[in-house]
Write a protein that holds these residues in place. Structure first.
Motif, PDB file in Angstrom:
ATOM      1  N   LYS A 192       9.399  26.582  13.805  1.00  0.00           N
ATOM      2  CA  LYS A 192      10.499  26.525  14.787  1.00  0.00           C
ATOM      3  C   LYS A 192      11.474  25.688  14.283  1.00  0.00           C
ATOM      4  O   LYS A 192      11.845  24.526  15.155  1.00  0.00           O
ATOM      5  CB  LYS A 192       9.994  26.523  16.210  1.00  0.00           C
ATOM      6  N   MET A 193      11.939  25.476  13.131  1.00  0.00           N
ATOM      7  CA  MET A 193      12.786  24.357  12.716  1.00  0.00           C
ATOM      8  C   MET A 193      13.863  25.030  12.053  1.00  0.00           C
ATOM      9  O   MET A 193      14.029  26.249  11.733  1.00  0.00           O
ATOM     10  CB  MET A 193      12.050  23.225  11.649  1.00  0.00           C
ATOM     11  N   SER A 194      14.987  24.206  11.893  1.00  0.00           N
ATOM     12  CA  SER A 194      16.297  24.662  11.209  1.00  0.00           C
ATOM     13  C   SER A 194      16.235  23.776   9.738  1.00  0.00           C
ATOM     14  O   SER A 194      15.859  22.899   9.567  1.00  0.00           O
ATOM     15  CB  SER A 194      17.385  24.787  11.946  1.00  0.00           C
ATOM     16  N   ILE A 195      17.063  24.397   8.954  1.00  0.00           N
ATOM     17  CA  ILE A 195      17.413  23.885   7.657  1.00  0.00           C
ATOM     18  C   ILE A 195      17.815  22.256   7.697  1.00  0.00           C
ATOM     19  O   ILE A 195      17.511  21.472   7.213  1.00  0.00           O
ATOM     20  CB  ILE A 195      18.405  24.607   6.521  1.00  0.00           C
ATOM     21  N   ASP A 196      18.663  22.313   8.897  1.00  0.00           N
ATOM     22  CA  ASP A 196      19.226  20.664   9.079  1.00  0.00           C
ATOM     23  C   ASP A 196      18.220  19.901   9.353  1.00  0.00           C
ATOM     24  O   ASP A 196      18.204  18.475   9.572  1.00  0.00           O
ATOM     25  CB  ASP A 196      20.154  20.779  10.417  1.00  0.00           C
ATOM     26  N   ASP A 197      16.920  20.296  10.040  1.00  0.00           N
ATOM     27  CA  ASP A 197      15.766  19.378  10.414  1.00  0.00           C
ATOM     28  C   ASP A 197      15.284  18.719   9.046  1.00  0.00           C
ATOM     29  O   ASP A 197      14.365  17.848   9.166  1.00  0.00           O
ATOM     30  CB  ASP A 197      14.604  20.239  10.997  1.00  0.00           C
ATOM     31  N   LEU A 198      15.515  19.211   7.828  1.00  0.00           N
ATOM     32  CA  LEU A 198      14.943  18.735   6.781  1.00  0.00           C
ATOM     33  C   LEU A 198      15.773  17.687   5.915  1.00  0.00           C
ATOM     34  O   LEU A 198      16.799  17.674   5.853  1.00  0.00           O
ATOM     35  CB  LEU A 198      14.721  19.815   5.703  1.00  0.00           C
ATOM     36  N   ASP A 199      14.623  16.601   5.555  1.00  0.00           N
ATOM     37  CA  ASP A 199      15.494  15.313   4.917  1.00  0.00           C
ATOM     38  C   ASP A 199      15.515  15.818   3.451  1.00  0.00           C
ATOM     39  O   ASP A 199      16.275  15.288   2.505  1.00  0.00           O
ATOM     40  CB  ASP A 199      14.762  14.034   5.204  1.00  0.00           C
ATOM     41  N   TYR A 200      14.632  16.535   2.838  1.00  0.00           N
ATOM     42  CA  TYR A 200      14.301  16.658   1.376  1.00  0.00           C
ATOM     43  C   TYR A 200      13.749  18.058   1.161  1.00  0.00           C
ATOM     44  O   TYR A 200      12.954  18.625   1.942  1.00  0.00           O
ATOM     45  CB  TYR A 200      13.592  15.674   0.663  1.00  0.00           C
ATOM     46  N   ILE A 201      13.939  18.737  -0.174  1.00  0.00           N
ATOM     47  CA  ILE A 201      13.201  19.931  -0.555  1.00  0.00           C
ATOM     48  C   ILE A 201      12.874  19.390  -2.123  1.00  0.00           C
ATOM     49  O   ILE A 201      13.790  18.741  -2.816  1.00  0.00           O
ATOM     50  CB  ILE A 201      13.968  21.151  -0.677  1.00  0.00           C
ATOM     51  N   VAL A 202      11.561  19.362  -2.201  1.00  0.00           N
ATOM     52  CA  VAL A 202      11.120  19.078  -3.596  1.00  0.00           C
ATOM     53  C   VAL A 202      10.704  20.342  -4.156  1.00  0.00           C
ATOM     54  O   VAL A 202       9.708  20.957  -3.934  1.00  0.00           O
ATOM     55  CB  VAL A 202      10.005  17.926  -3.316  1.00  0.00           C
ATOM     56  N   ASP A 223      21.855  29.114  -1.637  1.00  0.00           N
ATOM     57  CA  ASP A 223      21.488  30.269  -0.540  1.00  0.00           C
ATOM     58  C   ASP A 223      20.934  29.537   0.709  1.00  0.00           C
ATOM     59  O   ASP A 223      21.222  30.142   1.742  1.00  0.00           O
ATOM     60  CB  ASP A 223      20.155  30.934  -1.187  1.00  0.00           C
ATOM     61  N   LEU A 224      20.433  28.626   0.648  1.00  0.00           N
ATOM     62  CA  LEU A 224      20.172  27.991   2.085  1.00  0.00           C
ATOM     63  C   LEU A 224      20.934  27.021   2.716  1.00  0.00           C
ATOM     64  O   LEU A 224      20.761  26.517   3.853  1.00  0.00           O
ATOM     65  CB  LEU A 224      18.886  27.163   1.699  1.00  0.00           C
ATOM     66  N   ASN A 225      22.224  26.949   2.082  1.00  0.00           N
ATOM     67  CA  ASN A 225      23.222  26.135   2.505  1.00  0.00           C
ATOM     68  C   ASN A 225      22.693  24.720   2.774  1.00  0.00           C
ATOM     69  O   ASN A 225      22.905  24.024   3.705  1.00  0.00           O
ATOM     70  CB  ASN A 225      23.639  26.683   3.750  1.00  0.00           C
ATOM     71  N   PHE A 226      22.104  24.161   1.794  1.00  0.00           N
ATOM     72  CA  PHE A 226      21.436  22.905   1.789  1.00  0.00           C
ATOM     73  C   PHE A 226      22.107  21.959   0.734  1.00  0.00           C
ATOM     74  O   PHE A 226      22.425  22.544  -0.331  1.00  0.00           O
ATOM     75  CB  PHE A 226      19.893  23.217   1.784  1.00  0.00           C
ATOM     76  N   SER A 227      22.307  20.845   1.002  1.00  0.00           N
ATOM     77  CA  SER A 227      23.011  20.001  -0.068  1.00  0.00           C
ATOM     78  C   SER A 227      22.164  19.650  -1.315  1.00  0.00           C
ATOM     79  O   SER A 227      21.033  19.278  -1.152  1.00  0.00           O
ATOM     80  CB  SER A 227      23.362  18.657   0.742  1.00  0.00           C
ATOM     81  N   MET A 228      22.791  19.731  -2.328  1.00  0.00           N
ATOM     82  CA  MET A 228      22.032  19.675  -3.707  1.00  0.00           C
ATOM     83  C   MET A 228      21.500  18.081  -3.659  1.00  0.00           C
ATOM     84  O   MET A 228      20.800  17.639  -4.199  1.00  0.00           O
ATOM     85  CB  MET A 228      22.796  19.768  -4.808  1.00  0.00           C
TER      86      MET A 228
END
Ligand code: ACO
Length: 322
Positions: A237-247, A262-267
């Protein structure tokens, strides 16, 4: 309810490396092609070390940073497609080298997703109450399976190991781990075992090398990585904005970039070290997590997702509050 968390991490790469210019001496390629198509600038390769040697160094570092005593490790899982022997496994060799006493130890093969599979298994074995602290390792000497005359594949891979100690926790840290697989009957990504033998002729066994249909693997990777991130977020129940990082598994910078778009997440929040190491298969994710922690990108309390895909096809991901 038993919770689990990351207690320590470690990694190791062999000293020797090949730059793109070095490779251009061996096959018909060039630095510009490799950098723009993959993001890779160099890859570390073994010359006199084996998978167990890389695994041992990474494991020692993970144990040290975890502050877990050796006698409290009761589970060892090594993810590798390049074990030094059919048997014993790297996990048993590691147990011996580290002087671990009563442990359950085994290797698994899920190609580049292997570390996520090891995390899935160790996490559930600890959450069952049967085990308390696990040493999980991704260790590969993939360049042993490289055909150095095939420019489609030889530029991509490198050797490394990454390790993690996970154990029981007083808060919900390793929140969700997912894994999946879909049989690749087209052999888009394959390395054969030695062939069957006629006992009457008993020909010498020869080792195959890596074969890959890059475009099909690319399509699969760019579909599965964002899908896993979305699934993990939805399950929590989270959104992409809740993430600090993707590894993410470091296979190709363009794959990571496409997943981010695709995820609209900052590189800027996608961890990238493929330029340094190339694709190190099951070592890629724990090596990247260890680096991200040591360089201060991942801090206690951060929420991150880690995802990998690989031959098989296989995939795996985890949502972790570090
Ligand atoms: N140097 C120069 N030219 C090259 C090289 C090279 N190293 N490799 C291929 N080329 C050429 C090809 O021959 C082709 O030439 P042509 O047009 O004259 O036929 C041209 O470059 C384009 O080739 P493509 O395969 O279309 O290149 P693409 O842009 O798809 O990039 C790549 C290839 C990098 C392999 C990409 O498809 C990819 O990254 N795929 C995913 C691979 C991957 O993730 N593998 C790891 C899986 S994890 C595991 O389990 C091991």
């Amino acid at each position: 309810m038993i919770y689990t968390k990351i207690k320590g991490t470690g990694s190791y790469v062999p000293k020797r490396f090949l730059t793109n210019d070095d490779l251009a001496q061996i096959v018909d390629t060039n630095d510009e092609w490799i950098r723009t198509r993959t993001g890779i600038e160099k890859r570390h390769i073994v010359t006199d070390e084996y998978t167990i040697d890389l695994a041992e160094q990474a494991a020692l570092e993970a144990l040290e940073s975890s502050h877990v005593a050796k006698e409290d490790i009761d589970l060892v899982i090594v993810a590798t497609v390049t074990p030094d022997h059919y048997f014993p496994g790297i996990a048993q060799l590691l147990q011996k080298r580290l002087g671990l006493k009563t442990v359950t130890a085994f290797d698994i093969n899920a190609a580049c997703s292997g570390f996520l599979y090891a995390l899935q298994i160790a996490d559930k074995m600890i959450k069952s109450g049967a085990f308390h602290n696990a040493l999980i390792v991704g260790a590969e000497t993939l360049t042993r399976l490289t055909d150095w005359s095939d420019r489609n594949t030889c530029v991509l891979f490198g050797d490394a190991a990454g390790a993690m100690v996970i154990g029981t926790s007083d808060y919900d840290s390793i929140r969700t781990v997912i894994t999946g697989s879909d049989g690749d009957d087209n052999s888009y990504l394959i390395c054969d075992n030695v062939d069957l033998k006629d006992p009457y002729t008993n020909e010498k066994s020869t080792q195959d090398h890596i074969h890959m249909n890059g475009r099909e693997v690319f399509k699969f990777a760019t579909r599965i990585m964002p899908q896993m991130v979305r699934d993990l977020l939805e399950m929590n129940k989270m959104s992409i904005d809740d993430l600090d990082y993707i590894v993410a598994h470091q296979a190709n910078l363009r794959i990571i970039d496409k997943a981010a778009r695709d995820l609209n997440f900052s590189m800027d929040k996608m961890y990238v070290n493929i330029n340094e190491y190339g694709n190190t298969s099951a070592a890629s994710v724990p090596l990247a997590i260890d680096e991200a922690i040591r360089k201060g990108h991942l801090k206690r309390g951060d929420q991150f997702v880690t995802v990998a895909f690989g031959g098989g096809f296989t995939w795996g991901g985890a949502l972790i509050t570090y």
